[in-house]
Design a protein around this motif. Structure first.
Motif, short mmCIF file in Angstrom:
data_model
loop_
_atom_site.label_atom_id
_atom_site.label_comp_id
_atom_site.label_asym_id
_atom_site.label_seq_id
_atom_site.Cartn_x
_atom_site.Cartn_y
_atom_site.Cartn_z
N SER A 155 -6.70 3.88 -1.43
CA SER A 155 -7.48 2.64 -1.45
C SER A 155 -6.88 1.54 -2.32
O SER A 155 -7.39 0.43 -2.33
CB SER A 155 -8.90 2.95 -1.95
N ASP A 156 -5.81 1.82 -3.06
CA ASP A 156 -5.24 0.82 -3.95
C ASP A 156 -4.25 -0.08 -3.23
O ASP A 156 -3.50 0.37 -2.36
CB ASP A 156 -4.53 1.47 -5.14
N TYR A 180 0.84 -1.19 0.00
CA TYR A 180 0.00 0.00 0.00
C TYR A 180 0.88 1.24 0.00
O TYR A 180 1.92 1.27 0.64
CB TYR A 180 -0.89 0.03 1.25
N TYR A 233 -1.24 -3.17 -4.06
CA TYR A 233 -0.38 -3.66 -5.12
C TYR A 233 0.31 -4.93 -4.66
O TYR A 233 0.24 -5.30 -3.51
CB TYR A 233 0.67 -2.59 -5.49
N HIS A 276 -0.17 8.18 -1.97
CA HIS A 276 -0.44 8.35 -3.39
C HIS A 276 -1.87 7.95 -3.74
O HIS A 276 -2.60 8.71 -4.35
CB HIS A 276 0.54 7.54 -4.25
N GLU A 277 -2.23 6.71 -3.41
CA GLU A 277 -3.57 6.17 -3.70
C GLU A 277 -4.05 5.43 -2.46
O GLU A 277 -3.72 4.26 -2.26
CB GLU A 277 -3.51 5.20 -4.89
#
Length: 193
Positions: free
Chosen positions: A60-61, A53, A63, A57-58
């Protein structure tokens, strides 16, 4: 004239399809456990799952192996196998691919994780890293994940774009053939004043 229009339409279709599939990283989302590239399995039962996470930057995204940007990164390892919760499990993140020879950028010492979740935090610069997850048992369990930070995976992008590009080329060719057919040419000439 028609050939030029067909070539222009085909080129536009290729540019459009390439634009759709050229993202540098995408969250791995919700997929079946067997299809999840973030799942690692040893033998029949022993499984772990990695999520990365970057909330700055994002928020809820999540990776896995392709991390979109440099910076503060939270790594969460789910110990799916209940047996892993009863042994000390640790995590090492190295810049490169060798656990012994490359620079360690973060280390979570082996400990018990009764809730089945191991957490780590590190700052990652652009480049390639490897996450090593080791369980101290007999025999020891060892998982690894390659990480690519702020790097385009051209092979993956190409594989994702191949079938849509082939489809667009076939549609362009089919459209061209239809426009060249005798019926369409007759219909078009009958519509001209």
């Amino acid at each position: 004239m028609m050939i030029k229009q067909a070539i222009q339409a085909g080129a536009l279709a290729l540019v459009f399809a390439a634009g759709l599939y050229s993202g540098t990283a995408a969250a791995h989302g919700r997929v079946a456990m067997e299809e999840d590239t973030c799942m690692r399995r040893l033998g029949d039962n022993s499984m772990v799952h990695l999520s990365a996470y970057q909330p700055q930057h994002e928020p809820s995204d999540q990776y896995c192996t392709d991390i979109p940007k440099e910076g503060n990164t939270f790594l969460v390892v789910d110990l799916v196998d209940p047996a892993l919760r009863d042994i000390p499990v640790g995590m090492r993140i190295v810049r490169g691919t060798s656990e012994q020879e490359d620079e360690t950028v973060s280390y979570v010492r082996p400990s018990h994780h009764p809730d089945g979740v191991m957490r780590g935090e590190t700052t990652l610069d652009k480049g390639q890293y490897t996450v090593f997850i080791t369980g101290e048992s007999v025999p020891p369990v060892h998982y690894q994940y390659p990480l690519r930070v702020q790097m385009i995976n051209y092979a993956k992008t190409f594989r994702a774009a191949v079938w849509p590009l082939i489809g667009m080329l076939l549609l362009t060719f089919l459209g061209y053939r239809i426009m060249q057919s005798k019926r369409v040419r007759q219909w078009r000439s009958s519509r001209r004043p």
